[in-house]
Design a protein around this motif. Sequence first.
Motif, mmCIF file in Angstrom:
data_model
loop_
_atom_site.group_PDB
_atom_site.id
_atom_site.type_symbol
_atom_site.label_atom_id
_atom_site.label_comp_id
_atom_site.label_asym_id
_atom_site.label_seq_id
_atom_site.Cartn_x
_atom_site.Cartn_y
_atom_site.Cartn_z
ATOM 1 N N TRP A 32 0.830 -1.207 0.000
ATOM 2 C CA TRP A 32 0.000 0.000 0.000
ATOM 3 C C TRP A 32 0.864 1.257 0.000
ATOM 4 O O TRP A 32 0.596 2.209 -0.750
ATOM 5 C CB TRP A 32 -0.916 -0.029 1.228
ATOM 6 C CG TRP A 32 -1.807 1.173 1.403
ATOM 7 C CD1 TRP A 32 -2.919 1.497 0.685
ATOM 8 C CD2 TRP A 32 -1.669 2.175 2.412
ATOM 9 N NE1 TRP A 32 -3.486 2.657 1.177
ATOM 10 C CE2 TRP A 32 -2.736 3.088 2.235
ATOM 11 C CE3 TRP A 32 -0.756 2.390 3.443
ATOM 12 C CZ2 TRP A 32 -2.899 4.204 3.061
ATOM 13 C CZ3 TRP A 32 -0.922 3.501 4.265
ATOM 14 C CH2 TRP A 32 -1.988 4.389 4.059
ATOM 15 N N ARG A 48 -6.495 7.070 -6.977
ATOM 16 C CA ARG A 48 -7.144 6.340 -5.890
ATOM 17 C C ARG A 48 -6.446 5.017 -5.695
ATOM 18 O O ARG A 48 -6.045 4.375 -6.672
ATOM 19 C CB ARG A 48 -8.618 6.120 -6.232
ATOM 20 C CG ARG A 48 -9.483 5.549 -5.117
ATOM 21 C CD ARG A 48 -10.935 5.502 -5.585
ATOM 22 N NE ARG A 48 -11.850 4.982 -4.575
ATOM 23 C CZ ARG A 48 -13.160 4.826 -4.774
ATOM 24 N NH1 ARG A 48 -13.690 5.153 -5.945
ATOM 25 N NH2 ARG A 48 -13.929 4.349 -3.806
ATOM 26 N N VAL A 104 -6.891 1.302 -3.560
ATOM 27 C CA VAL A 104 -7.747 0.469 -2.718
ATOM 28 C C VAL A 104 -7.122 -0.907 -2.555
ATOM 29 O O VAL A 104 -6.398 -1.391 -3.433
ATOM 30 C CB VAL A 104 -9.172 0.322 -3.297
ATOM 31 C CG1 VAL A 104 -9.831 1.679 -3.466
ATOM 32 C CG2 VAL A 104 -9.170 -0.444 -4.602
ATOM 33 N N ARG A 109 -8.678 -7.225 5.876
ATOM 34 C CA ARG A 109 -9.439 -5.972 5.941
ATOM 35 C C ARG A 109 -9.100 -5.196 7.215
ATOM 36 O O ARG A 109 -8.847 -3.982 7.167
ATOM 37 C CB ARG A 109 -10.939 -6.267 5.899
ATOM 38 C CG ARG A 109 -11.811 -5.023 6.019
ATOM 39 C CD ARG A 109 -13.290 -5.363 5.967
ATOM 40 N NE ARG A 109 -14.097 -4.162 5.881
ATOM 41 C CZ ARG A 109 -15.391 -4.149 5.601
ATOM 42 N NH1 ARG A 109 -16.024 -5.284 5.366
ATOM 43 N NH2 ARG A 109 -16.047 -3.019 5.536
ATOM 44 N N GLU A 150 -7.398 -1.532 7.064
ATOM 45 C CA GLU A 150 -8.103 -0.368 7.599
ATOM 46 C C GLU A 150 -7.376 0.205 8.804
ATOM 47 O O GLU A 150 -7.432 1.424 9.054
ATOM 48 C CB GLU A 150 -9.537 -0.755 7.960
ATOM 49 C CG GLU A 150 -10.405 -1.022 6.738
ATOM 50 C CD GLU A 150 -11.838 -1.375 7.077
ATOM 51 O OE1 GLU A 150 -12.702 -1.244 6.190
ATOM 52 O OE2 GLU A 150 -12.091 -1.804 8.232
ATOM 53 N N GLU A 167 -8.136 2.230 2.112
ATOM 54 C CA GLU A 167 -9.507 1.981 1.680
ATOM 55 C C GLU A 167 -9.599 0.524 1.235
ATOM 56 O O GLU A 167 -8.751 0.048 0.473
ATOM 57 C CB GLU A 167 -9.884 2.904 0.528
ATOM 58 C CG GLU A 167 -11.302 2.685 0.012
ATOM 59 C CD GLU A 167 -11.668 3.548 -1.181
ATOM 60 O OE1 GLU A 167 -12.787 3.391 -1.705
ATOM 61 O OE2 GLU A 167 -10.818 4.376 -1.602
ATOM 62 N N VAL A 204 -11.973 -2.719 -0.351
ATOM 63 C CA VAL A 204 -13.142 -3.197 -1.074
ATOM 64 C C VAL A 204 -13.212 -4.706 -0.864
ATOM 65 O O VAL A 204 -12.253 -5.419 -1.175
ATOM 66 C CB VAL A 204 -13.044 -2.876 -2.581
ATOM 67 C CG1 VAL A 204 -14.261 -3.438 -3.317
ATOM 68 C CG2 VAL A 204 -12.931 -1.386 -2.803
ATOM 69 N N ILE A 249 -16.704 -0.545 -7.223
ATOM 70 C CA ILE A 249 -16.374 0.870 -7.072
ATOM 71 C C ILE A 249 -17.132 1.722 -8.082
ATOM 72 O O ILE A 249 -17.649 2.793 -7.774
ATOM 73 C CB ILE A 249 -14.849 1.081 -7.235
ATOM 74 C CG1 ILE A 249 -14.103 0.479 -6.048
ATOM 75 C CG2 ILE A 249 -14.515 2.566 -7.373
ATOM 76 C CD1 ILE A 249 -12.604 0.415 -6.255
#
Length: 266
Positions: free
Chosen positions: A39, A50, A52, A61, A65, A70, A72, A92
């Motif tokens: 990331w 963007r 994700v 997850r 987070e 972000e 999905v 998205i």
Amino acid sequence: MSVLIVIPARYASTRYPAKPLVPLTGADGVPKTLIRRSWEAALSVSGADRVVVATDDDRIRAEAEGFGAEVVMTSPDCANGTERCAEALDRIGGDYEMVVNLQGDAPLTPAWFIEDLVAGLRAHPWAELATPVLRCEGAMLASLREDRAQGRVGGTTAVFGALNRGIYFSKEVIPFTAGTYAPHDPTPVFHHVGVYAYRPEILRAYPNWPVGPLEGLEGLEQLRFLENARAVLCVEVEARGRQFWELNNPSDVPKIERMMAEMGIS
């Protein structure tokens, strides 16, 4: 002209379960999970609109987070990262120029690899997707050969023809080369960097194609494009002194940590 970066990450990897949550210690002695390092690599890319993380696992997850990513959520039935990126795009929505798949096992991917990839796809309207290739020096080629000699699946190699259009990708070391090369000598072998930039329409089409025999044999998702006669652009990128390696096996962890220490990556 917007660019979406998706980092697909799954927990139940056959070869390396829980791989996205494996800690990697940088030059500063601080461990960070593989998904976090991926990331952070994505955030360093100039021109990305963007970023994700696409996953099917609540543990990934929660980790993502926790450091501000972000997330999905996608189906556990996705067969590979490309299918996961396609589902993430559907969830998205939006009118993106291209979608970049930064696979979560390549934390050493330099930002300019992705920037060059995006520029390459923009410059070649005939291409439906693009992927980076890095010419091996002797030391990298020796590592690839050693992995295969020991029965490990290491990096993937690529061959391409006129206009840098992709011909084939393999977990074997191709093309065949005799003899050895000095550590810093360039070789005729290209290491495929597991990043892709897709035009949205080809990404949406991908999950509707069946797995072909070559993809089934090699276990390489990009072969589905070639087996369906789609135009893949191979973009040659420059290392600029950076070492590059993907985390494919547990034995890659100390190798990547050593590379981070040598390059001063925290």
